[in-house]
Scaffold this active site. Structure first.
Site, short mmCIF file in Angstrom:
data_model
loop_
_atom_site.label_atom_id
_atom_site.label_comp_id
_atom_site.label_asym_id
_atom_site.label_seq_id
_atom_site.Cartn_x
_atom_site.Cartn_y
_atom_site.Cartn_z
CG HIS A 149 70.16 -5.62 -6.49
ND1 HIS A 149 71.32 -5.12 -7.04
CD2 HIS A 149 69.86 -4.78 -5.45
CE1 HIS A 149 71.69 -4.03 -6.37
NE2 HIS A 149 70.82 -3.79 -5.40
CG HIS B 93 67.39 -0.53 -2.98
ND1 HIS B 93 67.83 -0.98 -1.76
CD2 HIS B 93 68.23 -1.08 -3.90
CE1 HIS B 93 68.89 -1.76 -1.93
NE2 HIS B 93 69.15 -1.85 -3.22
CD GLU C 163 72.07 -0.20 -5.56
OE1 GLU C 163 71.20 -0.86 -4.96
OE2 GLU C 163 73.29 -0.47 -5.54
CO CO Z 1 71.09 -2.50 -3.80
#
Ligand code: CO
Length: 150
Positions: A8, A88, A137
């Site tokens: 994502h 992110h 991440e």
């Molecule tokens: Co995230």
């Protein structure tokens, strides 16, 4: 490091409710999950699905992030980006602990210990100054498919 799927893209927003309308009405998203709070991380999140290569809604997700009251860590982001914006990128890995050790061996600053993220699997973040300016991440791939759903 074994690069996995781009799970994502995190997008900070001052209002998930407004962003849902944007992704639905401007971008044509047809699958927007119910928002939920992640109190440990001081945020409300909402996932928007995008199509994968087979046309099914199993592509990379957009993770809308709205700070909960009192969240200081995202406050500085909003000082620089009052309208929100890209926050992110999240990549999957097969083994979160192996990935942490590999990043640390390369001198990359891992922020905190692996913890349960929005998809219910372990995640950690790597400092953007060690990652070409991108807050990154790293997330362990869910065991049963790659998608959290509700
Ligand atoms: Co995230």
């Amino acid at each position: 490091m074994k690069l996995g799927r781009l799970n994502h893209i995190g997008v900070a927003t001052p209002s998930i409710a407004d962003s849902i309308l944007h992704y639905r009405d401007v971008m044509g998203a047809t699958k927007i999950h119910a928002p939920f709070d992640l109190p440990d991380q001081g945020v409300k999140v909402c996932f928007v699905d995008t199509p994968g290569t087979d046309g099914a809604l199993n592509g990379t997700q957009i993770e809308l992030i709205e700070p909960l009251p009192g969240n200081a860590s995202i406050a500085s982001f909003f000082e620089k980006n009052p309208a929100g914006g890209q926050h992110h990128l999240c990549y999957e890995v097969p083994d979160i602990h192996a990935a942490k050790a590999e990043f640390e061996a390369m001198g990359k600053r891992v922020l905190g210990q692996p913890r349960i993220g929005a998809h219910g699997t372990l995640i950690f973040f790597v400092h953007p100054r060690d990652m070409q300016g991108v807050l990154t991440e790293i997330m362990e791939t869910p065991k049963e498919g790659t998608h959290w759903s509700n």
